[in-house]
Design an enzyme around this catalytic site. Structure first.
Site, PDB file in Angstrom:
ATOM      1  N   GLY A   1       0.834  -1.199   0.000  1.00 20.34           N
ATOM      2  CA  GLY A   1       0.000   0.000   0.000  1.00 20.34           C
ATOM      3  C   GLY A   1       0.866   1.244   0.000  1.00 20.34           C
ATOM      4  O   GLY A   1       1.899   1.321   0.679  1.00 20.34           O
TER       5      GLY A   1
ATOM      6  N   GLY B   1      -0.881   4.418  -0.076  1.00 16.78           N
ATOM      7  CA  GLY B   1      -1.787   5.533   0.218  1.00 16.78           C
ATOM      8  C   GLY B   1      -1.192   6.321   1.377  1.00 16.78           C
ATOM      9  O   GLY B   1       0.014   6.217   1.664  1.00 16.78           O
TER      10      GLY B   1
ATOM     11  N   GLY C   1       0.222   3.633   3.990  1.00 15.06           N
ATOM     12  CA  GLY C   1       1.359   2.861   3.486  1.00 15.06           C
ATOM     13  C   GLY C   1       2.492   3.751   2.989  1.00 15.06           C
ATOM     14  O   GLY C   1       3.678   3.486   3.255  1.00 15.06           O
TER      15      GLY C   1
ATOM     16  N   HIS D   1     -22.126   7.507   4.339  1.00 13.58           N
ATOM     17  CA  HIS D   1     -21.905   8.952   4.406  1.00 13.58           C
ATOM     18  C   HIS D   1     -23.166   9.688   3.962  1.00 13.58           C
ATOM     19  O   HIS D   1     -23.737   9.365   2.921  1.00 13.58           O
ATOM     20  CB  HIS D   1     -20.725   9.313   3.491  1.00 13.58           C
ATOM     21  CG  HIS D   1     -20.172  10.677   3.743  1.00 13.58           C
ATOM     22  ND1 HIS D   1     -20.915  11.816   3.548  1.00 13.58           N
ATOM     23  CD2 HIS D   1     -18.955  11.079   4.165  1.00 13.58           C
ATOM     24  CE1 HIS D   1     -20.167  12.868   3.854  1.00 13.58           C
ATOM     25  NE2 HIS D   1     -18.971  12.448   4.235  1.00 13.58           N
TER      26      HIS D   1
ATOM     27  N   ARG E   1     -22.042  11.563  11.055  1.00  7.85           N
ATOM     28  CA  ARG E   1     -22.502  10.954   9.800  1.00  7.85           C
ATOM     29  C   ARG E   1     -23.591   9.899   9.976  1.00  7.85           C
ATOM     30  O   ARG E   1     -24.547   9.856   9.209  1.00  7.85           O
ATOM     31  CB  ARG E   1     -21.303  10.302   9.106  1.00  7.85           C
ATOM     32  CG  ARG E   1     -20.347  11.342   8.628  1.00  7.85           C
ATOM     33  CD  ARG E   1     -19.138  10.750   7.996  1.00  7.85           C
ATOM     34  NE  ARG E   1     -18.291  11.855   7.557  1.00  7.85           N
ATOM     35  CZ  ARG E   1     -17.098  11.714   7.026  1.00  7.85           C
ATOM     36  NH1 ARG E   1     -16.591  10.517   6.853  1.00  7.85           N
ATOM     37  NH2 ARG E   1     -16.416  12.764   6.653  1.00  7.85           N
TER      38      ARG E   1
ATOM     39  N   HIS F   1     -19.278   4.441   2.268  1.00  8.92           N
ATOM     40  CA  HIS F   1     -18.147   5.348   2.167  1.00  8.92           C
ATOM     41  C   HIS F   1     -16.866   4.840   2.822  1.00  8.92           C
ATOM     42  O   HIS F   1     -15.773   4.960   2.272  1.00  8.92           O
ATOM     43  CB  HIS F   1     -18.549   6.672   2.819  1.00  8.92           C
ATOM     44  CG  HIS F   1     -17.477   7.696   2.874  1.00  8.92           C
ATOM     45  ND1 HIS F   1     -16.933   8.272   1.752  1.00  8.92           N
ATOM     46  CD2 HIS F   1     -16.826   8.269   3.918  1.00  8.92           C
ATOM     47  CE1 HIS F   1     -16.001   9.152   2.102  1.00  8.92           C
ATOM     48  NE2 HIS F   1     -15.905   9.150   3.410  1.00  8.92           N
TER      49      HIS F   1
ATOM     50  N   GLU G   1      -6.878   2.547   6.991  1.00  5.68           N
ATOM     51  CA  GLU G   1      -8.265   2.053   6.964  1.00  5.68           C
ATOM     52  C   GLU G   1      -8.333   0.530   7.022  1.00  5.68           C
ATOM     53  O   GLU G   1      -9.370  -0.036   7.367  1.00  5.68           O
ATOM     54  CB  GLU G   1      -8.977   2.597   5.708  1.00  5.68           C
ATOM     55  CG  GLU G   1     -10.482   2.420   5.776  1.00  5.68           C
ATOM     56  CD  GLU G   1     -11.242   3.063   4.617  1.00  5.68           C
ATOM     57  OE1 GLU G   1     -10.705   3.999   3.983  1.00  5.68           O
ATOM     58  OE2 GLU G   1     -12.379   2.625   4.359  1.00  5.68           O
TER      59      GLU G   1
ATOM     60  N   ARG H   1     -16.975   6.563  12.281  1.00  2.00           N
ATOM     61  CA  ARG H   1     -15.814   7.454  12.205  1.00  2.00           C
ATOM     62  C   ARG H   1     -16.278   8.892  12.037  1.00  2.00           C
ATOM     63  O   ARG H   1     -17.140   9.176  11.211  1.00  2.00           O
ATOM     64  CB  ARG H   1     -14.916   7.069  11.019  1.00  2.00           C
ATOM     65  CG  ARG H   1     -13.811   8.086  10.798  1.00  2.00           C
ATOM     66  CD  ARG H   1     -12.880   7.654   9.717  1.00  2.00           C
ATOM     67  NE  ARG H   1     -13.429   7.732   8.386  1.00  2.00           N
ATOM     68  CZ  ARG H   1     -13.539   8.844   7.663  1.00  2.00           C
ATOM     69  NH1 ARG H   1     -13.180  10.016   8.165  1.00  2.00           N
ATOM     70  NH2 ARG H   1     -14.015   8.810   6.439  1.00  2.00           N
TER      71      ARG H   1
HETATM   72  C1  LIG Z   1     -14.341  10.371  -1.666  1.00  2.00           C
HETATM   73  C2  LIG Z   1     -13.687  10.249  -0.324  1.00  2.00           C
HETATM   74  C3  LIG Z   1     -13.359  11.382   0.397  1.00  2.00           C
HETATM   75  C4  LIG Z   1     -12.756  11.290   1.638  1.00  2.00           C
HETATM   76  N1  LIG Z   1     -12.450  12.426   2.322  1.00  2.00           N
HETATM   77  C5  LIG Z   1     -11.852  12.326   3.535  1.00  2.00           C
HETATM   78  C6  LIG Z   1     -11.501  13.493   4.263  1.00  2.00           C
HETATM   79  O1  LIG Z   1     -11.713  14.621   3.827  1.00  2.00           O
HETATM   80  N2  LIG Z   1     -10.906  13.347   5.466  1.00  2.00           N
HETATM   81  C7  LIG Z   1     -10.637  12.116   6.005  1.00  2.00           C
HETATM   82  O2  LIG Z   1     -10.075  12.042   7.098  1.00  2.00           O
HETATM   83  N3  LIG Z   1     -10.939  10.992   5.307  1.00  2.00           N
HETATM   84  C8  LIG Z   1     -11.535  11.068   4.102  1.00  2.00           C
HETATM   85  N4  LIG Z   1     -11.853   9.926   3.413  1.00  2.00           N
HETATM   86  C9  LIG Z   1     -11.372   8.631   3.916  1.00  2.00           C
HETATM   87  C10 LIG Z   1      -9.888   8.484   3.584  1.00  2.00           C
HETATM   88  O3  LIG Z   1      -9.626   9.030   2.322  1.00  2.00           O
HETATM   89  C11 LIG Z   1      -9.405   7.036   3.573  1.00  2.00           C
HETATM   90  O4  LIG Z   1      -9.864   6.374   4.704  1.00  2.00           O
HETATM   91  C12 LIG Z   1      -7.900   6.979   3.570  1.00  2.00           C
HETATM   92  O5  LIG Z   1      -7.360   7.786   2.550  1.00  2.00           O
HETATM   93  C13 LIG Z   1      -7.408   5.554   3.406  1.00  2.00           C
HETATM   94  O6  LIG Z   1      -6.008   5.596   3.317  1.00  2.00           O
HETATM   95  P1  LIG Z   1      -5.183   4.242   3.321  1.00  2.00           P
HETATM   96  O7  LIG Z   1      -3.746   4.631   3.153  1.00  2.00           O
HETATM   97  O8  LIG Z   1      -5.534   3.434   4.509  1.00  2.00           O
HETATM   98  O9  LIG Z   1      -5.680   3.445   2.043  1.00  2.00           O
HETATM   99  P2  LIG Z   1      -5.727   3.828   0.462  1.00  2.00           P
HETATM  100  O10 LIG Z   1      -5.487   5.244   0.211  1.00  2.00           O
HETATM  101  O11 LIG Z   1      -6.971   3.203  -0.041  1.00  2.00           O
HETATM  102  O12 LIG Z   1      -4.494   3.073  -0.127  1.00  2.00           O
HETATM  103  C14 LIG Z   1      -4.492   1.680  -0.303  1.00  2.00           C
HETATM  104  C15 LIG Z   1      -3.182   1.295  -0.944  1.00  2.00           C
HETATM  105  O13 LIG Z   1      -3.058  -0.112  -0.882  1.00  2.00           O
HETATM  106  C16 LIG Z   1      -2.755  -0.625  -2.164  1.00  2.00           C
HETATM  107  N5  LIG Z   1      -3.327  -1.970  -2.220  1.00  2.00           N
HETATM  108  C17 LIG Z   1      -4.552  -2.379  -1.806  1.00  2.00           C
HETATM  109  N6  LIG Z   1      -4.672  -3.703  -1.976  1.00  2.00           N
HETATM  110  C18 LIG Z   1      -3.508  -4.133  -2.504  1.00  2.00           C
HETATM  111  C19 LIG Z   1      -3.033  -5.398  -2.903  1.00  2.00           C
HETATM  112  N7  LIG Z   1      -3.762  -6.519  -2.767  1.00  2.00           N
HETATM  113  N8  LIG Z   1      -1.794  -5.461  -3.441  1.00  2.00           N
HETATM  114  C20 LIG Z   1      -1.021  -4.348  -3.586  1.00  2.00           C
HETATM  115  N9  LIG Z   1      -1.429  -3.127  -3.202  1.00  2.00           N
HETATM  116  C21 LIG Z   1      -2.650  -3.030  -2.675  1.00  2.00           C
HETATM  117  C22 LIG Z   1      -3.340   0.349  -3.144  1.00  2.00           C
HETATM  118  O14 LIG Z   1      -2.681   0.225  -4.369  1.00  2.00           O
HETATM  119  C23 LIG Z   1      -3.062   1.670  -2.412  1.00  2.00           C
HETATM  120  O15 LIG Z   1      -1.750   2.068  -2.665  1.00  2.00           O
HETATM  121  C24 LIG Z   1     -12.479  10.017   2.182  1.00  2.00           C
HETATM  122  C25 LIG Z   1     -12.813   8.871   1.461  1.00  2.00           C
HETATM  123  C26 LIG Z   1     -13.438   8.982   0.236  1.00  2.00           C
HETATM  124  C27 LIG Z   1     -13.868   7.745  -0.466  1.00  2.00           C
END
Ligand SMILES: Cc1cc2nc3c(=O)[nH]c(=O)nc-3n(C[C@H](O)[C@H](O)[C@H](O)COP(=O)(O)OP(=O)(O)OC[C@H]3O[C@@H](n4cnc5c(N)ncnc54)[C@H](O)[C@@H]3O)c2cc1C
Length: 637
Positions: free
Chosen positions: A40, A42, A45, A266, A330, A401, A425, A435
């Site tokens: 990951g 994001g 990660g 949401h 929410r 969401h 997440e 949340r």
């Molecule tokens: C439209 C929207 C708006 C939002 N706005 C807000 C906000 O304003 N404020 C807030 O606090 N939260 C917000 N959220 C929630 C927040 O964006 C997410 O919870 C957060 O960004 C998740 O981050 P993460 O790094 O955990 O995962 P992600 O950003 O989903 O990253 C996942 C990573 O894992 C990788 N991955 C997944 N599975 C695999 C696999 N099997 N093999 C290899 N790689 C894999 C992907 O390629 C990616 O790089 C929002 C969510 C949405 C949908």
């Protein structure tokens, strides 16, 4: 299965500091001897991989997109919370902690939430130092706005593009380490299994999405930052690629899955407009700082909104929750929207919509000020609906969401598989049953920049790990399993697309395990899902081959996992005979329709243990104690 949360002793405000002091450190010269896999890129990660590499560990980072910059985090709009108290409006670490525990309806672990609130202030400093362009006041200070479930303004933001700007910060930190050779980046690579050797996570098996090659990678520890599973509903605000495969396959190797039914619906998304839609779009919660939510007072009132006089409108959030008004949390705002639509007062062609109206705010501060705050969101809305939200109210409706459930982790963010850590997440921690807005970015970055970099040392120094490489039989077995599954999908040659199954599964989940759930509905879902899953394995059509880019093949694996996860979600929702946060069981509600918790029987984390394909999963419970925030019926009135 033993669930040891490993919460440190001592007063809550000292736990994290004393834990960091008590944990063993890895000497700087020894860090380079360890290899850590981070799946990951994001916010969780990406931040984790960059920070671990900055510390001196060798990091291998994987993502399925073509660049780490395209992780779903980029979509985050409204902002990130931090207890900086720049507004001098009464905020503090304790208040953020309190709001988050209460907002999660008392189903999170106090110690984790307190640490999150403490670290929140460091995140802002870190991101500002990276150059993240947070909005500023006229005098140059960082600006704040309000988000749901809080009566202070503690949300830092960059217009409606906060996730994008934060991700660019994390990405440049990651790129720096890639440039230095400390991180090896594997884009377009999907993790399809975790390899457990002598009870510890020692690597992963991946598929190269361009060539189809199945490969193994060994390491001393594995970190999953793979995001949430909201796409189990098919229609959600998540990026189309977001999926549960990494955490689901880890679950099947022994990582407990916590509170799978805790999903966030949401309240402010653009309503669904037709059967062929494949995605729903969020309109950030930040809009509720200025937008007022209303429906007509009378049922079936189909007049244009601007022709409905004030006296014939129901600003139902302001009426029902005068203290928090349009910024009610929410789960509460979503249910209220559903209720007024169920009463026949919904707007738009489908009747599944409510207004989010900016007329009063535009009259108060002018169109330019509103454009400056939310311009990109208004533009997005207009492009999708062909309506100008500066002139007519937006129409919004709740949509799937975010997922509060995820792999169970202890205070060190380690799952029940030693060495397998889970951040962002993808884990279950911190948000309980609901949340609060702007808290996911805070958690992802706290986990990635500040927590995992410390706690991974506790694991690495806890035992002597045997030398392992990818010739070990466990890697061969996992590769074989992945390869067999790939061949199986291609051999079925049925009549239905993967998407058609996913859409049907999503509709079932929305109907029976969505905004409202009940015993009969959940039992129906538990009968229907396995039947649909059997049909999927008999009749799915995955065209193409395994040795090229094949998106239908990628999706088939993800949907196969969603089928199994969906069943666990329904089982969990059925088992939890109470309402809390986003988990609303219709049988358990207060006389005025609010969630009715049962703390005597359900103040626990439900951690499900895989027991084989033919046996029911086992429910393990981590009891939750509330020493600081006293258990009470949530009230936002
Ligand atoms: C439209 C929207 C708006 C939002 N706005 C807000 C906000 O304003 N404020 C807030 O606090 N939260 C917000 N959220 C929630 C927040 O964006 C997410 O919870 C957060 O960004 C998740 O981050 P993460 O790094 O955990 O995962 P992600 O950003 O989903 O990253 C996942 C990573 O894992 C990788 N991955 C997944 N599975 C695999 C696999 N099997 N093999 C290899 N790689 C894999 C992907 O390629 C990616 O790089 C929002 C969510 C949405 C949908």
């Amino acid at each position: 299965m033993e669930l040891r949360a490993k919460v440190p002793e001592g007063p809550i405000e000292k736990k994290w500091d004393s834990h960091r002091f008590d944990m063993k450190l890895v000497n700087p010269a020894n860090k380079r001897k360890y290899t850590i896999i981070v799946v990951g890129s994001g916010l969780a990660g990406g931040a984790g991989a960059a920070t671990l590499a900055e510390l001196g560990y060798n990091v291998k980072c994987f993502c399925f997109q073509d660049s780490p910059r395209r992780a779903h985090s980029i979509a985050a709009q409204g902002g990130i919370n931090a207890a900086k108290n720049y507004q001098n409006d009464g905020d503090s670490v304790y208040r953020l902690f309190y709001d988050t525990v209460k907002g999660g309806d008392f189903r999170s672990r106090e110690a984790n939430v307190y640490r999150l609130a403490q670290i929140s202030v460091n995140i802002i400093d870190q991101c500002v130092a990276q150059g993240v362009p947070f909005a500023r006041e006229y005098g140059g200070l960082l600006a704040n706005r309000s988000f749901g479930g809080a009566q202070v303004s503690r949300t830092f933001y960059a217009r409606g593009q906060t996730g994008q700007q934060l991700l660019l910060g994390a990405y440049q930190a990651l790129e720096r380490q890639i440039g230095k050779g400390m991180v090896t980046m594997y884009p377009r690579t999907e993790m399809l299994d975790v390899v457990v050797i002598d009870g510890s996570a020692r690597g992963i098996v991946v598929r190269n999405l361009i060539t189809g090659a199945i490969e193994s990678h060994a390491a001393d520890a594995v970190v999953l930052g793979t995001g949430g599973y909201g796409n189990v509903f098919y229609l959600s605000t998540n990026a189309k690629g977001s999926n549960a495969t990494a955490i689901w396959r880890a679950y099947k190797r022994g990582a407990a899955f916590a509170n799978p039914c805790f999903t966030q619906i949401h309240p402010t998304c653009i309503p669904k407009s037709g059967e062929y839609q494949s995605k729903l779009t969020l309109m950030s919660e930040s809009l509720r700082n200025d937008g007022r939510v209303w429906v007509p007072l009378a049922k079936g009132d189909k007049r244009r909104p601007d022709t409905i006089p004030e006296a014939e409108r129901d600003y139902y959030l302001e009426r029902m929750y005068p203290s928090y008004g349009n910024l009610a949390p929410r789960d509460i705002a979503s249910r209220a929207a559903k209720r007024v639509c169920d009463e026949g007062r919904g707007v738009g062609l489908t009747g599944l919509g409510v207004y989010l109206d900016f007329a009063a705010a535009i009259a108060r501060v002018g169109e330019d000020a509103i454009r400056e705050r939310y311009g990109n969101l208004f533009e997005m809305y207009q492009r999708i609906t062909d309506e100008n939200p500066y002139k007519v109210p937006m129409r919004i409706y709740p949509a799937a969401h975010y997922t509060m459930g995820g792999l169970w982790v202890d205070y060190n963010l380690m799952s029940t598989i030693p060495g397998l850590h889970v951040i962002g997440e993808a884990n279950f921690s911190d948000h309980g049953a609901n949340r609060l807005g702007a808290s996911a970015l805070m958690q992802g970055l706290a986990d990635g920049y500040f927590i995992i970099s410390n706690t991974i040392a506790e694991y690495l120094t806890s035992k002597k790990l045997a030398v392992v490489d990818t010739t070990h039989a466990a890697f061969e077995e996992a590769e074989q399993r992945v390869s067999d599954m790939t061949k199986k999908f291609l051999s079925i040659k049925g009549s239905r697309t993967v998407d058609s199954f996913h859409r049907e599964l999503g509709a079932l989940m929305w109907e029976y395990c969505g905004m409202a759930r009940n015993d009969a509905g959940l039992r129906t879902a538990l009968e229907k899902i396995p039947k649909l899953r059997d049909e999927f394995w008999r009749d799915v059509n995955v065209p193409g081959s395994a040795d090229t880019l094949n998106q239908a093949l990628e999706k088939a694996g993800r949907v196969a996992d969603f089928f199994e996860l969906a069943e666990l979600m329904c089982r969990d929702a059925l088992e939890r005979k109470e309402s809390c946060g986003g988990h609303f069981r219709e049988e358990y509600q207060t006389p005025d329709g609010e969630a009715l918790r049962d703390d005597e029987h359900f103040a626990y984390v439900a951690a499900w243990e895989y027991a084989g394909d033919k046996s029911a999963p086992i429910l393990n419970k981590e009891p939750l104690d509330f020493e600081y925030v006293h258990l009470a019926q949530r009230s936002y009135k």
